[in-house]
Motif scaffolding. Structure first.
Motif, PDB file in Angstrom:
ATOM      1  N   GLY A   1       0.799  -1.221   0.000  1.00 46.91           N
ATOM      2  CA  GLY A   1       0.000   0.000   0.000  1.00 46.91           C
ATOM      3  C   GLY A   1       0.829   1.267   0.000  1.00 46.91           C
ATOM      4  N   PRO A   2       1.708   1.468   0.987  1.00 45.26           N
ATOM      5  CA  PRO A   2       2.532   2.675   0.991  1.00 45.26           C
ATOM      6  C   PRO A   2       3.445   2.787  -0.228  1.00 45.26           C
ATOM      7  CG  PRO A   2       2.529   1.661   3.155  1.00 45.26           C
ATOM      8  CD  PRO A   2       1.854   0.699   2.231  1.00 45.26           C
ATOM      9  N   LEU A   3       3.989   1.636  -0.694  1.00 36.75           N
ATOM     10  CA  LEU A   3       4.843   1.686  -1.885  1.00 36.75           C
ATOM     11  C   LEU A   3       4.048   2.160  -3.099  1.00 36.75           C
ATOM     12  CD1 LEU A   3       6.949  -1.593  -1.506  1.00 36.75           C
ATOM     13  CD2 LEU A   3       7.736   0.768  -1.234  1.00 36.75           C
ATOM     14  N   PHE A   4       2.825   1.640  -3.245  1.00 38.39           N
ATOM     15  CA  PHE A   4       1.986   2.010  -4.385  1.00 38.39           C
ATOM     16  C   PHE A   4       1.578   3.486  -4.304  1.00 38.39           C
ATOM     17  CE2 PHE A   4      -2.422   1.732  -6.400  1.00 38.39           C
ATOM     18  CZ  PHE A   4      -1.924   1.851  -7.694  1.00 38.39           C
ATOM     19  N   PHE A   5       1.104   3.911  -3.149  1.00 39.31           N
ATOM     20  CA  PHE A   5       0.713   5.308  -2.984  1.00 39.31           C
ATOM     21  C   PHE A   5       1.920   6.234  -3.123  1.00 39.31           C
ATOM     22  CE2 PHE A   5      -3.582   4.534  -2.070  1.00 39.31           C
ATOM     23  CZ  PHE A   5      -4.236   5.726  -1.833  1.00 39.31           C
ATOM     24  N   GLY A   6       3.060   5.834  -2.536  1.00 41.89           N
ATOM     25  CA  GLY A   6       4.265   6.656  -2.647  1.00 41.89           C
ATOM     26  C   GLY A   6       4.689   6.826  -4.092  1.00 41.89           C
ATOM     27  N   TRP A   7       4.591   5.739  -4.865  1.00 44.88           N
ATOM     28  CA  TRP A   7       4.940   5.817  -6.286  1.00 44.88           C
ATOM     29  C   TRP A   7       3.980   6.735  -7.028  1.00 44.88           C
ATOM     30  CZ3 TRP A   7       2.238   4.101 -10.697  1.00 44.88           C
ATOM     31  CH2 TRP A   7       2.962   4.131 -11.886  1.00 44.88           C
ATOM     32  N   LEU A   8       2.670   6.636  -6.724  1.00 44.47           N
ATOM     33  CA  LEU A   8       1.685   7.502  -7.366  1.00 44.47           C
ATOM     34  C   LEU A   8       1.945   8.976  -7.042  1.00 44.47           C
ATOM     35  CD1 LEU A   8      -1.636   5.505  -6.761  1.00 44.47           C
ATOM     36  CD2 LEU A   8      -0.427   5.791  -8.935  1.00 44.47           C
ATOM     37  N   ILE A   9       2.246   9.251  -5.772  1.00 40.13           N
ATOM     38  CA  ILE A   9       2.514  10.638  -5.371  1.00 40.13           C
ATOM     39  C   ILE A   9       3.756  11.169  -6.060  1.00 40.13           C
ATOM     40  CG2 ILE A   9       3.183  12.092  -3.403  1.00 40.13           C
ATOM     41  CD1 ILE A   9       1.388  10.277  -1.654  1.00 40.13           C
ATOM     42  N   GLN A  10       4.793  10.344  -6.146  1.00 41.91           N
ATOM     43  CA  GLN A  10       6.030  10.781  -6.797  1.00 41.91           C
ATOM     44  C   GLN A  10       5.804  11.058  -8.282  1.00 41.91           C
ATOM     45  OE1 GLN A  10       9.345   8.177  -6.135  1.00 41.91           O
ATOM     46  NE2 GLN A  10      10.640   9.170  -7.654  1.00 41.91           N
ATOM     47  N   GLN A  11       5.027  10.185  -8.937  1.00 36.95           N
ATOM     48  CA  GLN A  11       4.757  10.384 -10.364  1.00 36.95           C
ATOM     49  C   GLN A  11       3.940  11.642 -10.620  1.00 36.95           C
ATOM     50  OE1 GLN A  11       7.129   7.917 -11.290  1.00 36.95           O
ATOM     51  NE2 GLN A  11       5.817   8.007 -13.081  1.00 36.95           N
ATOM     52  N   ALA A  12       3.059  11.971  -9.684  1.00 39.46           N
ATOM     53  CA  ALA A  12       2.165  13.113  -9.893  1.00 39.46           C
ATOM     54  C   ALA A  12       2.697  14.412  -9.317  1.00 39.46           C
ATOM     55  CB  ALA A  12       0.803  12.803  -9.266  1.00 39.46           C
ATOM     56  N   SER A  13       3.795  14.356  -8.559  1.00 41.96           N
ATOM     57  CA  SER A  13       4.267  15.541  -7.848  1.00 41.96           C
ATOM     58  C   SER A  13       4.733  16.648  -8.781  1.00 41.96           C
ATOM     59  CB  SER A  13       5.400  15.156  -6.898  1.00 41.96           C
ATOM     60  OG  SER A  13       6.485  14.588  -7.611  1.00 41.96           O
ATOM     61  N   ALA A  14       5.297  16.291  -9.927  1.00 43.04           N
ATOM     62  CA  ALA A  14       5.804  17.316 -10.847  1.00 43.04           C
ATOM     63  C   ALA A  14       4.680  18.209 -11.360  1.00 43.04           C
ATOM     64  CB  ALA A  14       6.532  16.657 -12.014  1.00 43.04           C
ATOM     65  N   ASP A  15       3.529  17.618 -11.679  1.00 45.62           N
ATOM     66  CA  ASP A  15       2.398  18.379 -12.207  1.00 45.62           C
ATOM     67  C   ASP A  15       1.458  18.878 -11.115  1.00 45.62           C
ATOM     68  OD1 ASP A  15       3.307  17.866 -14.800  1.00 45.62           O
ATOM     69  OD2 ASP A  15       2.196  15.978 -14.890  1.00 45.62           O
ATOM     70  N   LYS A  16       1.717  18.476  -9.880  1.00 41.01           N
ATOM     71  CA  LYS A  16       0.849  18.853  -8.754  1.00 41.01           C
ATOM     72  C   LYS A  16      -0.608  18.477  -9.019  1.00 41.01           C
ATOM     73  CE  LYS A  16       4.208  20.871  -6.478  1.00 41.01           C
ATOM     74  NZ  LYS A  16       4.734  20.340  -5.196  1.00 41.01           N
ATOM     75  N   ASP A  17      -0.796  17.335  -9.678  1.00 39.06           N
ATOM     76  CA  ASP A  17      -2.149  16.893 -10.041  1.00 39.06           C
ATOM     77  C   ASP A  17      -2.576  15.775  -9.111  1.00 39.06           C
ATOM     78  OD1 ASP A  17      -4.513  16.242 -11.223  1.00 39.06           O
ATOM     79  OD2 ASP A  17      -3.619  15.293 -12.996  1.00 39.06           O
TER      80      ASP A  17
END
Length: 498
Positions: A418-434
């Protein structure tokens, strides 16, 4: 190897289950149940203190990977500790182990506070997790074996929900401790861990007065000790409540053994109770993914996408909703029933989580926190009931190990992925702040929770108001056929008159 030492007929389970609620039961709740407050405090402090550990001068010079590794070490310790101490709890008794595991937690937390380098910190976090994991097995089994059947559901759910009292306290505690104008940054994070050890030491003092489980004692050939403890409990409860105790209405005949082999325990869980095994697996994985994915990355979500600088207030509000859900809904698990309440809370929280994912882009920090609070108001009661289920639906000789097994499996599968998946999603989306890019995590959590609720609806056990021995016969019961997953009631003999 199991060695039969004798056979006895006893009315001890019936005598414990027919007791009215009294102050003595609050001693059990406070002495045993408050460990969940420690766990909530521990996890929240660690999540909030990650930045304080990074500086070389005031922290330990850790980078983001080190912080994540420390979290993984805690989870790994909890899983291994649960399995190791869970087996010892079934073999050597509840009290020895719930004193030992809390002692390990206390010492490990003090070692964490005095960490001179990252390696020391990692090792201390692993030992802290091992103590907490062992606590889950020893405490749930002891509580269920001491609390009367009519109150067991609400007590278990409320106690497990008290995790969020610690989470709220930890969130609020980090606010002044992370303020350099109030506390020196070199001491703030160390003080936070030290306070957890102080609280644990206080619980140890109270816990010394909680007796060994009489149920465990009479199965292991120590029926005289069990009888003495039950007589003392009856005398205390009668004095405190002023009620005249009714006569017990049934007995159970047991083939006593000094120990039960691990092979017999494993075969019992897998072959005799396959549906209950599937049920517990579904409940634990669903709640572990949901909580570890959403809650333990929530601070990162707030800071990355919603511009929040101080997350402590938001996490504290979120924690309050969780505790209120477990506290308010817990009586219904005895009144409405286990199956309806567990299925309902799992499915409803899953549906609400999916809806939050659909409208994720429309939330701000305040409204997302309130929505999360509503979701977890229901989810916290359901997640707490997962532990209740594992502690009720398997035989006494396997109870602690079964709790440990499903806790470890759920934590390992859902708590790591769970945390790995969410952490990966947050990292992927952090550049666009989406923030909408992390909605996939909400949908996965929603599916797992709804699936757990559906499994409960079909495979759940109606355990409300029933003795533990009627839900799952002890392996040592003198009976001509175990009930297993067909859920037939245990055949008991009427208690002798007089």
């Amino acid at each position: 190897m199991s060695v039969e030492t004798g056979r006895i007929t006893t009315d001890i389970p019936a005598r414990l289950d027919r007791l009215p609620w009294a102050r003595w039961h609050w001693l059990v709740v406070i002495g045993l149940g408050t460990v969940w407050i420690l766990d909530g405090l521990e996890v929240t402090i660690v999540g909030s203190m990650s930045d304080a550990l990074k500086p070389h001068d005031t922290g330990l010079g850790m980078n983001s990977f080190d912080v994540g590794f420390a979290g993984a070490a805690y989870v790994a310790g909890a899983c291994i500790g649960a399995l190791f101490f869970g087996h010892l709890t079934d073999r050597f008794g509840r009290k020895k182990l719930f004193m030992l595991t809390l002692g390990i937690y206390t010492i490990a937390t003090v070692l964490t506070a005095f960490s001179p380098n990252p390696l020391w910190y990692f090792a201390a976090r692993f030992l802290t997790g091992a103590g907490i994991g062992g606590e889950y097995a020893a405490i749930n089994s002891a509580i269920d074996e001491l609390i009367p059947a009519a109150h067991r559901g609400r007590v278990d759910v409320a106690i497990n929900g008290s995790f969020w009292v610690g989470a709220a306290a930890g969130s609020l505690l980090t606010i002044p401790l992370l303020d350099p104008s109030i506390v020196d940054p070199a001491w703030g994070w160390r003080i936070a861990f030290g306070l957890g050890a102080v609280l644990a030491a206080g619980i140890l003092v109270v816990r010394r007065n909680v007796p060994e489980s009489p149920r465990w004692l009479f199965i292991h050939g120590r029926e005289d000790e069990a009888e003495e403890i039950v007589r003392d409990i009856e005398r205390t409860v009668q004095e405190e409540s002023g009620a005249r105790l009714s006569e017990p209405d049934d007995t159970i005949t047991i083939r006593q053994r000094k120990s039960i082999g691990f092979g017999l325990i494993a075969r019992t869980v897998i072959s005799l109770y396959p549906r209950r095994t599937i049920l517990c697996f579904s409940l634990f994985v669903g709640q572990a993914f949901l909580y570890n994915a959403f809650f333990f990355t929530y601070g990162d979500t707030l800071t990355t996408f919603l511009g929040v600088k101080q997350t402590g207030w938001y996490i504290a509000v979120f924690a309050v909703f969780n505790f209120l859900g477990a506290l308010v809904l817990s009586p219904l698990f005895d009144k409405v029933g286990r199956v309806r309440m567990i299925a309902g809370t799992y499915i409803l929280s899953g549906v609400l989580l999916g809806a939050a994912g659909v409208f994720l882009g429309d939330f701000n920090a305040v409204t997302l926190t309130m929505m999360g609070g509503v979701i977890f108001f229901f989810a916290s009661a359901g997640a707490s009931a997962a532990y209740l289920t594992a502690s009720e639906v398997f035989p006494l000789e396997t109870r602690a190990l079964c709790i440990a097994f499903f806790y470890a499996i759920g934590t390992a599968v859902g708590g790591i992925s769970g945390p790995l998946f969410f952490g990966w999603l947050i990292q992927q989306a952090s550049a666009d702040k989406d923030i909408t890019a992390i909605a996939a995590g909400y949908f996965v959590g929603a599916v797992l929770m709804i699936a757990g609720g559906v499994v409960e609806a079909f495979l759940g056990v109606k355990a409300e108001g029933r003795s533990l021995e009627s839900i799952a016969q002890p392996l040592t019961v003198e009976d001509d056929g175990g009930s297993g997953d067909d859920d037939r009631p245990l055949r008991t003999r009427p208690a002798p008159a007089g």
